[in-house]
Enzyme design. Structure first.
Site, PDB file in Angstrom:
ATOM      1  N   ASP A  78     -13.685 -11.869   2.257  1.00 19.96           N
ATOM      2  CA  ASP A  78     -12.705 -10.809   2.005  1.00 19.96           C
ATOM      3  C   ASP A  78     -11.311 -11.417   1.990  1.00 19.96           C
ATOM      4  OD1 ASP A  78     -11.253  -8.499   1.789  1.00 19.96           O
ATOM      5  OD2 ASP A  78     -12.192  -7.477   3.484  1.00 19.96           O
ATOM      6  N   TYR A 110      -5.377   5.825  -0.489  1.00 21.76           N
ATOM      7  CA  TYR A 110      -6.815   5.616  -0.312  1.00 21.76           C
ATOM      8  C   TYR A 110      -7.131   4.999   1.043  1.00 21.76           C
ATOM      9  CZ  TYR A 110      -7.006   0.503  -1.149  1.00 21.76           C
ATOM     10  OH  TYR A 110      -6.880  -0.858  -1.054  1.00 21.76           O
ATOM     11  N   HIS A 148     -13.206   0.355   0.608  1.00 26.45           N
ATOM     12  CA  HIS A 148     -12.648  -0.994   0.695  1.00 26.45           C
ATOM     13  C   HIS A 148     -13.562  -1.905  -0.103  1.00 26.45           C
ATOM     14  CE1 HIS A 148     -10.690  -4.556   1.943  1.00 26.45           C
ATOM     15  NE2 HIS A 148     -11.588  -4.929   2.837  1.00 26.45           N
ATOM     16  N   TRP A 190       0.795  -1.222   0.000  1.00 24.09           N
ATOM     17  CA  TRP A 190       0.000   0.000   0.000  1.00 24.09           C
ATOM     18  C   TRP A 190       0.834   1.282   0.000  1.00 24.09           C
ATOM     19  CZ3 TRP A 190      -1.933  -4.561   1.558  1.00 24.09           C
ATOM     20  CH2 TRP A 190      -3.237  -4.862   1.191  1.00 24.09           C
ATOM     21  N   CYS A 238      -6.898  -3.827  -2.283  1.00 29.07           N
ATOM     22  CA  CYS A 238      -8.174  -4.483  -1.975  1.00 29.07           C
ATOM     23  C   CYS A 238      -9.000  -4.834  -3.203  1.00 29.07           C
ATOM     24  CB  CYS A 238      -8.987  -3.650  -0.992  1.00 29.07           C
ATOM     25  SG  CYS A 238      -9.638  -2.096  -1.664  1.00 29.07           S
TER      26      CYS A 238
END
Length: 709
Positions: free
Chosen positions: A355, A529, A332, A238, A274
């Site tokens: 997830d 983000y 997300h 990330w 994600c």
């Protein structure tokens, strides 16, 4: 007599594939869905004698056994104890047709099929070949049965997807190609199950549990990420640079990722975020026959200490501090899969959250779900699996704290409504956005929503509060924050466009008749983000006098020269204003806004009608929005369409083209024309990606409906 032997088998591929909705799979072996009959024809070396009887045997996995339901033996015209059955269909001399039925709860995967010939006291067994069984959303007895045909077309058979990204005030659509029927994809998905830690721990039990969609979904959620040293598909990243590997923004679909994973001997592909994890998992679950969709949650919380509140910290000038383990992401993306929950009760049937993004471990692995959406809405956070975790993502309270120079912390704001906004998914049969927030929670601020929140607190308080947590959730909830008597909000003077200066207005209102002097500290930073600060862009301070009920506007400009070199591909800037009312013992108001810089870059023009086997010309327009020239311009575009089998060959349906383009002057727009000839009718997704030396991965997409001639 000579021994009766099958000399040849016909799997009746076109008849079976059509009946089982598997005609789009590019693999050549028979692929059928459970709970539904399929037909095979056997050719023999001679005619069968009346005293000879036939039976079939199916086996799957290592050490197959009837006790584990991984082996079944069933005679003609008798339904075996296992639920498998076979009947003889129309036959002629030299060959016999058989109709074989699997139970609606059969294990999914690749089976070996054997024929047994019983002659007197002798039994001969002959291996006939292999076939694949998948979940069956068309079968009412299957746990994944979904009654609406349009929904089956969308959530099982559609290869083109839309992912919603951005933030709660600026939602963007991004194209994604699932490609679940592509060549080698089914084999890759079945191999994924065999590489899991579940299989390695106990192969026999693992295979025996593969008839259960909630088990398969949980295993897949652990395998899409590579965080458990389990040969998972993707590693997440990330922050930092991506020079040596792929920037997550590069990906437009799952097929390339899964193919790269397979070709690299199942080493995790670098990198994903994600929406990439969710896109790949949707491909795998649809490929296996589980109805699945992508869901985007805006203002999504990650509550690390499980107290149903998110704590965010700022210094005394309003700059965001990266000291909390809790976080709030602009958005997300996760998956919902459709199946029943006999383990929980019929009330919790339907959509289940899965997830694959590796945020936290669940029972020792980076996996999440399936969590019943109904359970999340009702605050039943003690139910399997990971319902508490998903509940906080959509319904946590948000606390904001000021950290002073001496280390003391003061809470200045509690927002009970900001988390879990505009929860979105793609509409059935179109590219439009559907808001499904009401599936996850009652209206914010309603008595039902607060009742459910207190119910969730009651279920976890005292058993899930982690070490180091001092205040109880009840104290957090009721702890009053002194009202500063003013309100504030940021407003954009014009849409924020990448490459241009950003003009903001801070609007302050005095809510009382008392005169107030307000000290304002303003801070702006580029952020991901996930709202993690990357680089500080601007700091400013001022003082404002507010008369009785007075409103004042403070102008703020963030020039491109300030932010240009500090942006990530997320193109996000967070602005905060810490407003302190003087002579009120440090009472403060925190105003915050996340700005997404808009790209006005890619414009795709297609003919009004595109016809199969007829050339069509597409115009793609791209631009340099910056006040400086850009070089090393590259345009990538991919046609992503319907896979499946023709009578003669497998269709190659992913066409990608890379064009190196001339440098662009400041603010220059250019265009390129491309002629292509579609070879199949149906939807075709065109994705375009523009990069240069100053910015990368500016995207556009369009869905083309290819008509019959």
């Amino acid at each position: 007599f000579t021994e009766l032997k099958p000399t040849h088998i016909s799997w009746q591929p076109s008849v079976n594939a059509s009946a089982h909705h598997t005609d789009r799979y590019a693999n050549t072996e028979l692929t059928v869905r459970r709970g539904q009959p399929f037909t095979i024809t056997l050719y023999f070396n001679r005619q069968k004698n009346p005293e000879e009887s036939l039976a079939f045997v199916t086996e799957i996995g290592p050490a197959p056994s009837e006790s584990h339901r991984t082996r079944a033996v069933f005679n003609l015209s008798e339904v075996g104890a296992s639920g498998w059955s076979a009947a003889q269909g129309p036959s002629e001399s030299g060959h016999m047709t058989f109709i074989i039925s699997s139970p609606a709860n059969a294990i999914i995967g690749r089976y070996n099929l054997f024929l047994q010939v019983n002659s007197g006291n002798k039994i001969f067994s002959r291996f006939l070949g292999q076939f694949v069984i998948l979940f069956n959303p068309w079968c009412p007895g299957d746990d994944v049965y979904i009654a609406n045909e349009n929904e089956r077309q969308e959530y099982v058979l559609n290869e083109n997807g839309i992912i919603f990204v951005g933030n709660a005030k600026y939602i963007e659509a991004r194209g994604w190609y699932y490609g679940q029927f592509q060549d080698q994809l089914l084999n890759t998905c079945l191999t994924m199950l065999d590489l899991s830690l579940y299989y390695r721990q106990d192969p026999v039990v693992d295979v025996a549990r593969r008839g259960d969609p909630k088990y398969v979904g949980r295993v897949i959620s652990s395998m899409i990420n590579g965080n458990d040293n389990d040969n998972g598909v993707l590693l997440g990243k990330w922050q930092g640079n991506f020079h040596s590997h792929e920037n997550p923004s590069r990906w437009d679909g799952s097929v390339v990722i899964l193919e790269k994973w397979r070709q690299d001997n199942y080493r995790p592909v670098q990198y994903g975020q994600c929406w990439v994890f969710a896109g790949v998992m949707c491909t795998v679950l649809r490929c296996l026959g589980i109805p699945t969709r992508l869901v985007s949650n805006f203002n999504s919380a990650h509550d690390v200490d499980r107290n149903l509140s998110i704590d965010k910290y700022y210094d005394s000038s309003g700059k965001s501090l990266n000291i909390s383990k809790d976080s709030t992401w602009d958005y997300h993306v996760w998956n919902e899969s459709w199946f029943i929950r006999p383990d929980l009760g019929a009330r919790y049937n339907g959509w289940q959250v899965l997830d694959a993004t590796p945020q936290e471990q669940s029972k020792g692995l980076f996996q999440c779900g399936p969590a019943s959406v109904v359970a999340i809405k009702e605050g039943d956070v003690d139910l399997d699996y990971d319902t508490l975790f998903v509940y906080t993502e959509v319904n946590a309270d948000c606390n904001r704290w000021i950290v002073y120079n001496d280390g003391t912390k003061k809470r200045v704001y509690c927002d009970t409504e900001i988390i879990g906004r505009f929860i979105s998914t793609k509409a059935v049969g179109s590219n439009s956005r559907v808001d499904i927030t009401y599936n996850y929670k009652y209206p914010e601020g309603s008595s039902e929503e607060r009742r459910v929140y207190k119910k969730a607190l009651a279920k976890i308080f005292g058993s899930h509060i982690t070490e180091g947590h001092t205040a109880s959730p009840h104290e957090r909830l009721s702890d009053s924050v002194r009202n500063p008597g003013i309100s504030g909000k940021f407003k954009l003077a014009e849409p924020p466009v990448f490459g241009k200066d950003i003009n903001l207005i801070l609007i302050l209102n005095n809510l009382s008749t008392d005169h107030k002097t307000v000290k304002v500290d303003i801070s702006a930073s580029s952020v991901l983000y996930t709202r993690r600060a990357v680089a500080e862009i601007l700091k400013a301070n001022t003082s404002v006098d507010l008369g009785s009920k007075q409103e004042k506007h403070i102008q703020l400009k963030i020039p491109y020269a300030y932010y240009g070199k500090n942006l990530t591909t997320d193109k996000r800037i967070q602005v905060t204003a810490l407003c302190e009312v003087m002579h009120m013992n440090g009472v403060k108001l925190l105003v915050e806004k996340t700005i997404i810089l808009e790209d006005t870059n890619i414009i795709i023009k297609i003919p009004r009608r595109v016809v199969v086997n007829k050339a069509a010309t597409i115009e793609i327009s791209y631009a340099n929005p910056l006040p400086e020239p850009v070089d090393r311009c590259v345009l990538l575009f991919c046609f992503l369409g319907i896979s499946g089998k023709d009578n003669t060959c497998l269709n190659e349906i992913i066409f990608c083209f890379v064009f190196s383009l001339a440098r662009l002057a400041p603010r220059e727009r250019s265009r390129i024309y491309f002629e292509f000839t579609p070879r199949r009718t149906g939807p075709l997704q065109l994705q375009v990606d523009f990069s240069c030396d100053k910015f990368s991965h500016v995207k556009g997409f369009v869905t083309i409906a290819v008509a019959r001639a």
